[in-house]
Scaffold this active site. Sequence first.
Site, PDB file in Angstrom:
ATOM      1  N   ARG A 169      90.568  84.286  68.772  1.00 55.18           N
ATOM      2  CA  ARG A 169      90.247  85.237  69.849  1.00 55.18           C
ATOM      3  C   ARG A 169      88.890  84.841  70.415  1.00 55.18           C
ATOM      4  O   ARG A 169      87.862  85.209  69.871  1.00 55.18           O
ATOM      5  CB  ARG A 169      90.201  86.659  69.266  1.00 55.18           C
ATOM      6  CG  ARG A 169      90.403  87.768  70.299  1.00 55.18           C
ATOM      7  CD  ARG A 169      89.980  89.100  69.727  1.00 55.18           C
ATOM      8  NE  ARG A 169      88.534  89.158  69.635  1.00 55.18           N
ATOM      9  CZ  ARG A 169      87.849  89.815  68.679  1.00 55.18           C
ATOM     10  NH1 ARG A 169      88.485  90.476  67.750  1.00 55.18           N
ATOM     11  NH2 ARG A 169      86.529  89.802  68.680  1.00 55.18           N
ATOM     12  N   HIS A 197      87.225  91.709  71.313  1.00 55.09           N
ATOM     13  CA  HIS A 197      88.475  92.413  70.997  1.00 55.09           C
ATOM     14  C   HIS A 197      89.031  93.079  72.258  1.00 55.09           C
ATOM     15  O   HIS A 197      90.194  92.907  72.615  1.00 55.09           O
ATOM     16  CB  HIS A 197      88.213  93.454  69.908  1.00 55.09           C
ATOM     17  CG  HIS A 197      89.362  94.363  69.641  1.00 55.09           C
ATOM     18  ND1 HIS A 197      90.538  93.921  69.076  1.00 55.09           N
ATOM     19  CD2 HIS A 197      89.529  95.689  69.877  1.00 55.09           C
ATOM     20  CE1 HIS A 197      91.379  94.940  68.967  1.00 55.09           C
ATOM     21  NE2 HIS A 197      90.795  96.018  69.446  1.00 55.09           N
ATOM     22  N   TYR A 229      79.037  90.575  65.039  1.00 56.14           N
ATOM     23  CA  TYR A 229      79.732  90.118  63.822  1.00 56.14           C
ATOM     24  C   TYR A 229      80.088  88.633  63.793  1.00 56.14           C
ATOM     25  O   TYR A 229      80.637  88.164  62.812  1.00 56.14           O
ATOM     26  CB  TYR A 229      80.983  90.971  63.569  1.00 56.14           C
ATOM     27  CG  TYR A 229      81.957  91.054  64.730  1.00 56.14           C
ATOM     28  CD1 TYR A 229      82.900  90.057  64.937  1.00 56.14           C
ATOM     29  CD2 TYR A 229      81.934  92.139  65.609  1.00 56.14           C
ATOM     30  CE1 TYR A 229      83.801  90.133  65.994  1.00 56.14           C
ATOM     31  CE2 TYR A 229      82.830  92.220  66.666  1.00 56.14           C
ATOM     32  CZ  TYR A 229      83.753  91.217  66.851  1.00 56.14           C
ATOM     33  OH  TYR A 229      84.631  91.291  67.900  1.00 56.14           O
TER      34      TYR A 229
HETATM   35  C1  TPP Z   1      97.387 101.939  62.342  1.00 56.48           C
HETATM   36  C2  TPP Z   1      96.209 101.482  63.151  1.00 56.48           C
HETATM   37  N1  TPP Z   1      94.975 101.435  62.599  1.00 56.48           N
HETATM   38  C3  TPP Z   1      93.916 101.063  63.346  1.00 56.48           C
HETATM   39  C4  TPP Z   1      94.052 100.733  64.662  1.00 56.48           C
HETATM   40  C5  TPP Z   1      92.832 100.376  65.520  1.00 56.48           C
HETATM   41  N2  TPP Z   1      92.902  98.938  65.874  1.00 56.48           N
HETATM   42  C6  TPP Z   1      93.372  98.513  67.062  1.00 56.48           C
HETATM   43  S1  TPP Z   1      93.457  96.856  67.175  1.00 56.48           S
HETATM   44  C7  TPP Z   1      92.810  96.653  65.635  1.00 56.48           C
HETATM   45  C8  TPP Z   1      92.647  95.276  65.081  1.00 56.48           C
HETATM   46  C9  TPP Z   1      93.949  94.606  64.882  1.00 56.48           C
HETATM   47  O1  TPP Z   1      93.754  93.265  64.552  1.00 56.48           O
HETATM   48  P1  TPP Z   1      94.930  92.210  64.563  1.00 56.48           P
HETATM   49  O2  TPP Z   1      96.147  92.782  63.945  1.00 56.48           O
HETATM   50  O3  TPP Z   1      94.398  90.948  63.985  1.00 56.48           O
HETATM   51  O4  TPP Z   1      95.280  92.009  66.116  1.00 56.48           O
HETATM   52  P2  TPP Z   1      94.342  91.478  67.289  1.00 56.48           P
HETATM   53  O5  TPP Z   1      93.677  92.677  67.892  1.00 56.48           O
HETATM   54  O6  TPP Z   1      93.382  90.508  66.721  1.00 56.48           O
HETATM   55  O7  TPP Z   1      95.278  90.853  68.264  1.00 56.48           O
HETATM   56  C10 TPP Z   1      92.517  97.883  65.055  1.00 56.48           C
HETATM   57  C11 TPP Z   1      91.897  98.064  63.741  1.00 56.48           C
HETATM   58  C12 TPP Z   1      95.357 100.788  65.198  1.00 56.48           C
HETATM   59  N3  TPP Z   1      95.602 100.452  66.476  1.00 56.48           N
HETATM   60  N4  TPP Z   1      96.411 101.148  64.441  1.00 56.48           N
END
Ligand code: TPP
Lengths: 327, 359
Positions: B258, B262, B271
């Site tokens: 990425r 985010h 971070y």
């Molecule tokens: C059940 C849940 N917990 C927390 C979140 C908040 N949240 C949104 S995106 C994210 C990170 C997800 O990371 P990843 O699965 O690696 O996907 P990326 O965003 O890197 O594409 C978090 C913690 C959420 N959307 N759903």
Amino acid sequence: MTEKLTMAAALNRALRDAMRADDTVVMFGEDVGPLGGVFRITDGLTAEFGDQRCFDTPLAESGILGMAIGMAMNGMRPVVEMQFDAFAYPAFEQVVSHAAKMRNRTRGKLTVPIVIRIPYAGGIGGVEHHCDSSEAYYAHTPGLHVVAPSDPADAYGLLRHAIASDDPVVFLEPKKLYFARAEADLTAPVPPIGTAVIRRPGTDATLIAYGPAVPVALEAAEAAAQEGRSLQVVDVRSIVPFDDDTVCDAVRSTGRAVVVAEAAGFGSVSAEVVARVTERCFHWLHAPIRRVTGFDIPYPPPKLEHFHLPSVDRVLDAVDDLQWEDA
Amino acid sequence: MTRDAALLLPSTEPVTLIDPDGHPVPVGQDMPDPQALLHAYAALIAARRLNDQAGALVRQGRLAVYPSSHGQEACQVACVQVLDDGDWLFPTYRDTAAIVARGVDPVQALTLLRGDWHNGYDPAATRVAPQATPLATHLLHAVGVAHAARLRGEPTVVMATCGDGATSEGDFHEALNFAAVFRTPVVFFVQNNHYAISVPLDRQTAAPSLAHKGVGYGIPGERVDGNDVAALLSVLGAAVDRARSGDGPQLIEAHTYRVQAHTNADDPGRYRSADEVTPWLAKDPIMRLETFLRGRGLLDDDTIAAYVEQASLVAERMRTGLAGEPETDYRDLFAHVYAEPTPQLLDQQALVADEVSRD
Ligand SMILES: Cc1ncc(C[n+]2csc(CCOP(=O)(O)OP(=O)(O)O)c2C)c(N)n1
Ligand SMILES: [Mg+2]
């Protein structure tokens, strides 16, 4: 054509008839296949319909719910069984964030016509995590219908309605009433989800109950009649949608009411009923509406549950408290 | 289905067919045909343009938020290109580019992030599920859709995406297990971009790789260079074929990064260092494919200009479609809660109607 049968048998008949009538109805969950479920509600379904229509899944409630949602998105009408009320909690996110919201999120383009059957509530001497009254969690979630029958005829009719519904239905089956026998005519039409019913006429006060509390209310009314007091009993049946008209008309006719429910009282469906009725019937009331509910405690162990459950005496005491001296 | 653990394990290194410098890597796997690569190249240009344009629209206040797939476009493009019309895509919030690559109107695809509704396209007609925000929960829906299709004997395959962080959620495990047990035709496609908001991959798992997680369920896992669209087309294509032929699910982990925040609301400086990001910029998916295709005489300046022009039409559509305030109707709030609104909802709608009539 009435017959004497248990609620368990009526539920089994409803599933069987629905699966015969509609190929898209499938039933799955934990031990619902050859075993027929721990309460035998799905007894014989795998034998009759094959293991593609009634089948066991891996042990994972969120998985069961999530898969049901996906199947519903793709043309099926899944009925799932959560083995016990408190074991439905791992599936809570799927119920609240997806089953309840899919229609809304997609403006009706995707719907989730699933039935979540939950053996529910206490009074069976079950050890911890087997006796929760979890209706408030579901009733608080817009997008779900929440139903709790109290006799075999309603169990049959409401389950057929639930399976035919284009919305997700949380179907709460009072475990305590599974094996009670009653006269029922399963061919008689049951009104759609969303209608309460007067179980017993009465003129002095109204008892409002649903699910496992209905027999308690009926017993209390019977006892009160011995003492010359005429209690009306309303069976809510459908917690969501709530039948304001039937319940409020009943309360207006007597001017006094007690709500009876097994769940803890704080933040509960019983509290909602009191609020709704008070908002609509204030000028008809001769006394504040009273509640007889479970205490605000984790469900007690088997040897103590009798202290917790609404009893006939507690209901009668609450009725006595309805300011009769002012009448 | 094999239960031989060795056969379920991913290759030791991610599969790469074209290296970051645009040179073909000599491996046993076949290179996708030139038409497929050119199609992917055009889609990559469009996806990058969409990401850039969405970022600009956030800055202009036209979108509430945008989780960009900048740098992950090869994954976005490939996971859609390997699907047939009747297949389903189950995307996450980061997969808007994939949704548009599937043919969904970009303005409809951005409805969620614009904020006029939770979902703007017709999932049943487009066979693209609503974007999932509760992490990993949609993977189970993917299993259900695939299982229903399989019960009816339809040849549907479901492509379900998630991030590296989402693989720690319970529903990820339940979905893989259910898919394996019922042998449902789902391809689980993990875009490992090494971060879950601020949390790096090594805080997410101690497994040798995310693809190794498949073995615990009896699902073959594979690792692929997530910035190499040729490798992605090959590996994902094989997984789709396998699922369609009845051999069950597969778990594919794409190694990518990425490169941006985010979302626009995030501050990656808190971070990670710029030094960590820089090497990944050199691995960009577009440059390497361009170099490769030019080297083979398959791409010239004129063709590139034509693709860029096509992509700018998408950006234009976004700018005009998202200009101004969206039209909203309070009745939508009540219309889609149940098949029939409850009496209580009708009362509540009447209350808003009364308020509106007084404005
Ligand atoms: C059940 C849940 N917990 C927390 C979140 C908040 N949240 C949104 S995106 C994210 C990170 C997800 O990371 P990843 O699965 O690696 O996907 P990326 O965003 O890197 O594409 C978090 C913690 C959420 N959307 N759903
Ligand atoms: Mg990530």
